[in-house]
Every structure is written in structure tokens, then in C-alpha cells.
Design a protein around this motif. Structure first.
Motif, PDB file in Angstrom:
ATOM      1  N   VAL A 122       0.833  -1.197   0.000  1.00  0.00           N
ATOM      2  CA  VAL A 122       0.000   0.000   0.000  1.00  0.00           C
ATOM      3  C   VAL A 122       0.867   1.245   0.000  1.00  0.00           C
ATOM      4  O   VAL A 122       0.588   2.221  -0.705  1.00  0.00           O
ATOM      5  CB  VAL A 122      -0.943  -0.011   1.223  1.00  0.00           C
ATOM      6  CG1 VAL A 122      -1.666   1.336   1.356  1.00  0.00           C
ATOM      7  CG2 VAL A 122      -1.959  -1.138   1.097  1.00  0.00           C
ATOM      8  N   GLU A 123       1.937   1.230   0.783  1.00  0.00           N
ATOM      9  CA  GLU A 123       2.838   2.379   0.820  1.00  0.00           C
ATOM     10  C   GLU A 123       3.462   2.640  -0.543  1.00  0.00           C
ATOM     11  O   GLU A 123       3.551   3.793  -0.988  1.00  0.00           O
ATOM     12  CB  GLU A 123       3.929   2.159   1.870  1.00  0.00           C
ATOM     13  CG  GLU A 123       3.442   2.289   3.303  1.00  0.00           C
ATOM     14  CD  GLU A 123       4.591   2.276   4.283  1.00  0.00           C
ATOM     15  OE1 GLU A 123       5.742   1.946   3.871  1.00  0.00           O
ATOM     16  OE2 GLU A 123       4.367   2.581   5.469  1.00  0.00           O
ATOM     17  N   ARG A 124       3.899   1.592  -1.214  1.00  0.00           N
ATOM     18  CA  ARG A 124       4.494   1.777  -2.543  1.00  0.00           C
ATOM     19  C   ARG A 124       3.454   2.283  -3.536  1.00  0.00           C
ATOM     20  O   ARG A 124       3.758   3.134  -4.379  1.00  0.00           O
ATOM     21  CB  ARG A 124       5.123   0.466  -3.026  1.00  0.00           C
ATOM     22  CG  ARG A 124       6.443   0.120  -2.348  1.00  0.00           C
ATOM     23  CD  ARG A 124       7.176  -0.949  -3.144  1.00  0.00           C
ATOM     24  NE  ARG A 124       6.421  -2.193  -3.188  1.00  0.00           N
ATOM     25  CZ  ARG A 124       6.563  -3.186  -2.322  1.00  0.00           C
ATOM     26  NH1 ARG A 124       7.453  -3.088  -1.337  1.00  0.00           N
ATOM     27  NH2 ARG A 124       5.843  -4.289  -2.432  1.00  0.00           N
ATOM     28  N   ALA A 125       2.238   1.738  -3.448  1.00  0.00           N
ATOM     29  CA  ALA A 125       1.177   2.197  -4.353  1.00  0.00           C
ATOM     30  C   ALA A 125       0.885   3.679  -4.137  1.00  0.00           C
ATOM     31  O   ALA A 125       0.709   4.436  -5.103  1.00  0.00           O
ATOM     32  CB  ALA A 125      -0.089   1.367  -4.135  1.00  0.00           C
ATOM     33  N   ALA A 126       0.856   4.100  -2.875  1.00  0.00           N
ATOM     34  CA  ALA A 126       0.633   5.512  -2.571  1.00  0.00           C
ATOM     35  C   ALA A 126       1.775   6.362  -3.111  1.00  0.00           C
ATOM     36  O   ALA A 126       1.557   7.442  -3.676  1.00  0.00           O
ATOM     37  CB  ALA A 126       0.479   5.714  -1.070  1.00  0.00           C
ATOM     38  N   ALA A 127       3.011   5.872  -2.951  1.00  0.00           N
ATOM     39  CA  ALA A 127       4.178   6.618  -3.424  1.00  0.00           C
ATOM     40  C   ALA A 127       4.143   6.800  -4.934  1.00  0.00           C
ATOM     41  O   ALA A 127       4.327   7.921  -5.445  1.00  0.00           O
ATOM     42  CB  ALA A 127       5.460   5.897  -2.998  1.00  0.00           C
ATOM     43  N   TYR A 128       3.916   5.734  -5.656  1.00  0.00           N
ATOM     44  CA  TYR A 128       3.903   5.825  -7.117  1.00  0.00           C
ATOM     45  C   TYR A 128       2.732   6.670  -7.613  1.00  0.00           C
ATOM     46  O   TYR A 128       2.847   7.365  -8.638  1.00  0.00           O
ATOM     47  CB  TYR A 128       3.854   4.430  -7.727  1.00  0.00           C
ATOM     48  CG  TYR A 128       5.141   3.655  -7.554  1.00  0.00           C
ATOM     49  CD1 TYR A 128       6.367   4.225  -7.912  1.00  0.00           C
ATOM     50  CD2 TYR A 128       5.150   2.367  -7.019  1.00  0.00           C
ATOM     51  CE1 TYR A 128       7.554   3.528  -7.755  1.00  0.00           C
ATOM     52  CE2 TYR A 128       6.336   1.669  -6.860  1.00  0.00           C
ATOM     53  CZ  TYR A 128       7.540   2.250  -7.223  1.00  0.00           C
ATOM     54  OH  TYR A 128       8.721   1.566  -7.052  1.00  0.00           O
ATOM     55  N   THR A 129       1.608   6.630  -6.908  1.00  0.00           N
ATOM     56  CA  THR A 129       0.469   7.456  -7.297  1.00  0.00           C
ATOM     57  C   THR A 129       0.784   8.935  -7.122  1.00  0.00           C
ATOM     58  O   THR A 129       0.450   9.765  -7.988  1.00  0.00           O
ATOM     59  CB  THR A 129      -0.766   7.085  -6.458  1.00  0.00           C
ATOM     60  OG1 THR A 129      -1.110   5.715  -6.706  1.00  0.00           O
ATOM     61  CG2 THR A 129      -1.948   7.964  -6.819  1.00  0.00           C
ATOM     62  N   LEU A 130       1.434   9.285  -6.017  1.00  0.00           N
ATOM     63  CA  LEU A 130       1.800  10.682  -5.792  1.00  0.00           C
ATOM     64  C   LEU A 130       2.810  11.160  -6.833  1.00  0.00           C
ATOM     65  O   LEU A 130       2.707  12.287  -7.342  1.00  0.00           O
ATOM     66  CB  LEU A 130       2.376  10.850  -4.382  1.00  0.00           C
ATOM     67  CG  LEU A 130       1.355  10.730  -3.244  1.00  0.00           C
ATOM     68  CD1 LEU A 130       2.062  10.704  -1.891  1.00  0.00           C
ATOM     69  CD2 LEU A 130       0.358  11.886  -3.287  1.00  0.00           C
ATOM     70  N   LEU A 131       3.754  10.318  -7.170  1.00  0.00           N
ATOM     71  CA  LEU A 131       4.733  10.698  -8.200  1.00  0.00           C
ATOM     72  C   LEU A 131       4.061  10.815  -9.569  1.00  0.00           C
ATOM     73  O   LEU A 131       4.389  11.721 -10.350  1.00  0.00           O
ATOM     74  CB  LEU A 131       5.859   9.672  -8.240  1.00  0.00           C
ATOM     75  CG  LEU A 131       6.737   9.603  -6.975  1.00  0.00           C
ATOM     76  CD1 LEU A 131       7.743   8.468  -7.079  1.00  0.00           C
ATOM     77  CD2 LEU A 131       7.461  10.932  -6.746  1.00  0.00           C
TER      78      LEU A 131
END
Length: 279
Positions: free
Chosen positions: A133-142
């Protein structure tokens, strides 16, 4: 926090109702294109953001762990929105009376600041979420940062430099045009990049920041999607179906990620409630 959120909710609702969306008492000094955007923003605020602020007040009253994060996110959204609403008018150039409502807008702005600060100060240690979930949030923000720079703002900026009369939004209302560019490229994009990189690197501060940022950006995405739909419905010359779909996609993605980040907080509260009940 609870009374601040109640006052903020009613302040946002009253502002939306006072404008052209409902009562027409507050007349914006802006072009028809920007007026369509403000109508969409007012609708999103009235039907989605203000009710969410009331829910946050109820959660704060109950001491729920999610309340501070929601308060900060909604506060950040409101600071962004009402700063643009006050500064982005074409005063003395286009007819209207929005300046007479400055005391109301100022109160909403100050309440939004208070919500953000109170929420940030009251946030406790967050329960862990999955690394996925953290990685998904990170890539979405980028991805959001890339979309805003290259998909949303770069081409209009170049057009404003080279052929400003070809862009209705800019030619009719340049003040909100540059204000949005400044706030999106100077605030929204850098915050998204820093938070996304912090999540990818596993920084402890990034998780709390991500929950607040995604809450605020979910509210913004709903608001901007509403703007795009109103522009399409009113056959605005600057309306864009692909951009409307893009913002709707980001809104759904942000909402899904935000729910995933909040889920541990609600599960923790349910466990605590069950423990207290068993006593």
C-alpha cells in the motif's frame, strides 16, 4: 478539534450556498470559464467536503484516531481552495461583489488553518500498513506530479507565452490562471514528490504525511473533477473530456488509497472499543 470542524463545515457550506450555485448573493468577479470551475468547486464542497468535515467533528468528539488526520487533510484542502477564491478574482475589472464577503471567507480560511494545525499536533503514532500500500501511494503521488506538470499545466503555460489570445481561460481571467499554476507547481507537485520519495525510502514521517496529503488531494481531486464536469456540461471552450477522465481516475485512485491507509486506524479503534466493552 470538534467545534473547529463543525464551524469549518458550516462556513464552507454557507460560502457555497451564498454563491451562484444556490442563492446568488455572492457574485464572483471572474470570467465565464473560471465561473464554471468555481461552480464545480462549490458543488463538491457543499455535497462532499463539508459533510466529511462534520463526520470528522463526530470522530474527534469520540476521540477517534482518524480524526486528526482527516482534520489536517480537510484543512489543507480548504486553505488551498479559499486562498484561490479570494486572490484569484479580477477585482475592478469584472463586475461582482465577492469582496463584500471577505469577512466570511477570512473566517473559513482561519478555521482551515486551525484544523490543519490541530490535526497535525494531535496525530499519534500510526499503526503499520502493508509495504504494498505504501508503494502504491508513493507511485500514485509521483504519477500525480508528472500528470500536473506535463498533462495539465505545461501546454497552457507555453500557450500563454506564445499565443495568449488562443486560450480562453487565460485571455479572459489571467489572475486565477497564474495563481493555480503557482500553487499547483509550487505546492501540490513538490509535496507529492517529497512525500512519494519518502514513502519509497521508508521514512517514518512519510506515512503520516502521506495520509494527510492523500486526504487533501482526494478532496482536491473530487473538486477538480466536479469543475471539469461542470465545464463539459456548460460547453465551456476550455472543457476537456480527457482531462475530466484523468481527474476522475485520480480521484478514484486517491480515495481507494486513502481508505487503505485509514483502515488500520478504524480497525484499531474497533479493537479498543471491543476491549472497553468487555470490561
Amino acid at each position: 478539534m470538534a467545534p473547529v470542524m463543525v464551524l469549518l463545515a458550516f462556513g464552507m457550506a454557507i460560502t457555497s450556498l451564498a454563491g451562484p450555485l444556490a442563492l446568488g448573493l455572492m457574485e464572483y468577479r471572474t470570467s465565464p470559464t473560471t465561473l464554471n470551475q468555481l461552480l464545480g468547486s462549490d458543488a463538491a464542497t457543499l455535497f462532499v467536503i463539508a459533510p466529511l468535515a462534520l463526520v470528522t467533528a463526530l470522530l474527534a468528539r469520540r476521540g477517534h484516531a482518524a480524526a486528526p488526520l482527516l482534520a489536517s487533510g480537510i484543512g489543507a484542502f480548504a486553505v488551498y481552495t479559499y486562498a484561490q477564491l479570494v486572490i484569484g478574482q479580477e477585482y475592478l475589472r469584472i463586475a461582482g461583489n465577492v469582496e463584500r464577503f471577505f469577512p466570511l471567507l477570512l473566517v473559513v480560511f482561519v478555521l482551515a488553518e486551525a484544523a490543519f494545525v490541530l490535526g497535525w499536533r494531535s496525530t499519534s503514532v500510526l499503526p503499520p500498513v502493508s509495504r504494498r500500500v505504501e508503494r502504491a501511494a508513493a507511485y500514485t503521488l509521483l504519477a500525480l506530479a508528472v500528470f500536473l506538470v506535463f498533462g495539465q499545466h505545461m501546454m497552457p503555460i507555453v500557450t500563454a507565452w506564445t499565443d495568449p489570445s488562443a486560450l480562453t481561460e487565460y485571455a479572459s481571467s489571467p489572475t486565477p490562471f497564474w495563481l493555480v499554476k503557482l500553487m499547483d507547481l509550487g505546492i501540490v507537485v513538490p509535496v507529492a514528490v517529497v512525500t512519494g520519495l519518502g514513502l519509497l525510502r521508508g521514512r517514518p514521517w512519510a506515512r503520516r504525511a502521506a495520509v494527510i496529503v492523500l486526504t487533501a488531494y482526494s478532496c482536491l481531486a473530487v473538486s477538480v473533477t466536479s469543475m471539469a464536469l461542470v465545464m463539459l456540461a456548460n460547453s465551456d471552450p476550455d472543457a476537456s473530456a480527457p482531462l475530466a477522465l484523468g481527474f476522475a481516475g485520480f480521484a478514484l485512485l486517491f480515495l481507494g488509497l486513502t481508505v487503505a491507509l485509514y483502515r488500520p486506524l478504524f480497525q484499531l479503534s474497533a479493537v479498543e472499543a471491543g476491549t472497553v466493552g468487555s470490561r
